[in-house]
Write an enzyme that holds these catalytic residues in place. Structure first.
Site, PDB file in Angstrom:
ATOM      1  N   ARG A   1       0.847  -1.189   0.000  1.00  0.00           N
ATOM      2  CA  ARG A   1       0.000   0.000   0.000  1.00  0.00           C
ATOM      3  C   ARG A   1       0.884   1.241   0.000  1.00  0.00           C
ATOM      4  NH1 ARG A   1      -2.613   3.149   4.548  1.00  0.00           N
ATOM      5  NH2 ARG A   1      -3.950   4.564   3.392  1.00  0.00           N
TER       6      ARG A   1
ATOM      7  N   HIS B   1      -2.940  10.945   0.474  1.00  0.00           N
ATOM      8  CA  HIS B   1      -2.405  10.748   1.825  1.00  0.00           C
ATOM      9  C   HIS B   1      -1.823  12.099   2.272  1.00  0.00           C
ATOM     10  CE1 HIS B   1      -1.062   7.444   4.769  1.00  0.00           C
ATOM     11  NE2 HIS B   1      -0.668   8.574   5.318  1.00  0.00           N
TER      12      HIS B   1
ATOM     13  N   GLU C   1      -7.607   8.731   5.935  1.00  0.00           N
ATOM     14  CA  GLU C   1      -7.912   9.373   7.212  1.00  0.00           C
ATOM     15  C   GLU C   1      -8.471  10.793   7.082  1.00  0.00           C
ATOM     16  OE1 GLU C   1      -4.364   9.031   9.608  1.00  0.00           O
ATOM     17  OE2 GLU C   1      -4.538   6.866   9.771  1.00  0.00           O
TER      18      GLU C   1
ATOM     19  N   ASN D   1      -7.590   2.079   9.547  1.00  0.00           N
ATOM     20  CA  ASN D   1      -6.297   2.206  10.215  1.00  0.00           C
ATOM     21  C   ASN D   1      -6.552   2.156  11.710  1.00  0.00           C
ATOM     22  OD1 ASN D   1      -5.333   2.599   7.664  1.00  0.00           O
ATOM     23  ND2 ASN D   1      -4.907   4.788   7.911  1.00  0.00           N
TER      24      ASN D   1
ATOM     25  N   TYR E   1      -4.799   1.852  15.601  1.00  0.00           N
ATOM     26  CA  TYR E   1      -3.603   1.913  16.441  1.00  0.00           C
ATOM     27  C   TYR E   1      -3.892   1.697  17.917  1.00  0.00           C
ATOM     28  CZ  TYR E   1      -1.118   3.452  12.361  1.00  0.00           C
ATOM     29  OH  TYR E   1      -0.547   3.476  11.117  1.00  0.00           O
TER      30      TYR E   1
ATOM     31  N   GLU F   1      -3.704  -0.025   7.945  1.00  0.00           N
ATOM     32  CA  GLU F   1      -2.542   0.367   8.752  1.00  0.00           C
ATOM     33  C   GLU F   1      -2.711  -0.194  10.143  1.00  0.00           C
ATOM     34  OE1 GLU F   1      -1.690   4.572   9.082  1.00  0.00           O
ATOM     35  OE2 GLU F   1      -1.971   4.888   6.938  1.00  0.00           O
TER      36      GLU F   1
END
Ligand code: IFM
Length: 449
Positions: A81, A125, A170, A296, A298, A350
């Site tokens: 990616r 991005h 995002e 994504n 985290y 991600e």
């Protein structure tokens, strides 16, 4: 998880990848006709980047693309990616195309295909052409149309060879951190602007999807959202209300329009005069069906109506970003999305962590990162076992890179980068991922035998 135990087996066609983005790795910020992006401009503002650095050199991926492709292949992933830099392919964000920039991405895509790796392209991005920012950037509705042209331009060059195209990475980060708190480019501090930006990002996503499909694009189309479960700090009504509102702003503000065609009414009410201007037809466009949803993940987020949540007191392991290690939140998030929305196959686009990574005699013993990846891959398997349709998982990041406002101090790579020599070194986590991926293939072959 002991080293002998590995996460549940995954389907044969599961996509395993590593992820990067253009501005964070390429460098060559003014080479071969590239125009400046809002991040080139933002990095020049004194004090906004922790170590005073910028993206001029980064990982020199623009010059070292061939060697980096070999490195990606060595990991054994079946997908990569990456993002294309809009000002590299169209310096001013409209008008003339830059052939040298397009050639670079063509070499990248062909190099991936030659190595049997599926290209997963992200169009935006964060590195918007500075020339468009000067006309209002994402707050200007005209940028929506410029983005559709950019998407079509990339499709014309690469659309027949990429497996997947994500419009934006995002949107919450671009709108809120870029335009409400202003800690990211373009550094604006206005909630009303931020919400208008968010709307234009979503609108441009839907318009680009329609235009790409009309142009015959066969790639799998979607968007990438940063999502977290938001948990109240305590059971108090105030904390729960805060958590509900934050969930509205982070999760439902994006998921609702994509899948139900409206913004969450509690958030609209809360925003009052800061709610975005929405024209007739916009919401239908945003709801254009997608082939995949990228997530994504985290950490979790903890909402408190009183003093902000102190991660150091939570008792959980925390990363160098001060983010709690919270893999169970990923399973919970995926189950919730699966239950609340008619989602297409979801991809973890991600996942990873920044940890202290000393190089000791040419090795990096990042047991913390390896454990982080193992736990989160297991969390994906847990969600799948409970019926969630997952298409793939990608590690953030292939290699250490420019971590935005944190500069180069925070390292997310499974490959270490020495920024003085540009030497790449597989960390233990990369070696583990490589072994893990080899095992996936072996079990696949064993099944066939
Ligand atoms: O480095 C970023 C990436 O660009 C977007 N998602 C989060 C990562 C880690 O902060």
């Amino acid at each position: 998880m002991s080293s002998h135990h590995h996460p549940d087996s995954f389907p044969d066609d599961f996509v395993w990848g590593v992820a990067t983005s253009a501005f964070q790795i390429e460098g060559a910020s003014a080479a071969d006709g590239k125009g400046p992006s809002i991040w080139d401009t933002f990095c020049k503002v004194p004090g906004v980047i922790a170590d005073g650095s910028d993206g001029t050199v980064a990982c020199e991926h623009y010059q070292r693309c061939e060697q980096d492709l070999d490195m990606i292949a060595k990991l054994g992933v079946n997908a990569y990616r990456f993002s294309t830099s809009w000002p590299r392919v169209q310096a001013a964000g409209s008008g003339a195309w830059n052939d040298k920039g397009l050639d670079f991405y063509e070499r990248l895509v062909d190099g991936l295909l030659a190595r049997g790796i599926a290209p997963y392209l992200t169009l935006n991005h964060w590195d918007l052409p500075q020339a468009l920012q000067e006309q209002g950037g994402w707050a200007n509705r005209d940028t929506v149309h410029r983005f559709v042209d950019y998407a079509l331009g990339m499709h014309a060059r690469l659309g027949d060879r990429v497996a997947s195209i994500a419009t934006h990475n995002e949107p919450w980060v671009m709108s809120m951190l870029g335009h409400e708190t202003g800690i990211f480019a373009p550094g604006i501090k206005s909630r009303a602007t931020a919400m208008q930006v968010a709307h234009h990002l979503m609108l441009s996503h839907g318009m680009a999807l329609r235009a790409l499909r009309d142009a015959g694009c066969q790639a799998s189309l979607g968007i990438v959202l940063n999502l977290s479960p938001i948990e109240p700090a305590t059971d108090s009504d105030a904390d729960r209300a805060k958590a509900r509102l934050e969930d509205g702003r982070l999760v439902r503000w994006y998921m609702d329009p994509l899948f139900t065609g409206s913004y969450p009414s509690d958030v609209v009410e809360h925003l009052d005069h800061d709610a975005p201007a929405v024209l007739p037809g916009d919401m239908d466009i945003i709801r254009t069906p997608m082939n995949f949803l990228g997530i994504n993940y985290y950490s979790r987020s903890v909402a408190s109506a009183g003093a902000p949540w102190d991660v150091h007191k939570s008792g959980l392991e925390i990363t160098e970003m001060d983010w709690e290690v919270y893999p169970q939140g990923l399973t919970a998030l995926l189950l919730r999305l699966h239950q609340d929305y008619p989602v297409p196959p979801m991809f973890i686009t991600e996942n990873g962590g920044a940890f202290k990574d000393p190089v000791v005699q040419g090795q990096v013993h990042d047991a913390d990162r390896t454990r982080y990846l193992q736990q989160h891959i297991q969390a994906v398997a847990d969600a799948m076992r409970q019926g969630v349709n997952m298409g793939g998982y990608m590690v953030w990041s292939l290699m250490d890179n420019f971590e935005w406002a944190s500069g180069y101090a925070k390292r997310f790579g499974i490959v270490h980068v020495d920024y003085t020599t540009q030497k790449r070194t597989f960390k233990d986590s990369a070696l583990w991922y490589q072994e893990f991926l080899a095992r996936q293939t072996t079990s696949r072959l064993a099944d066939v035998a």
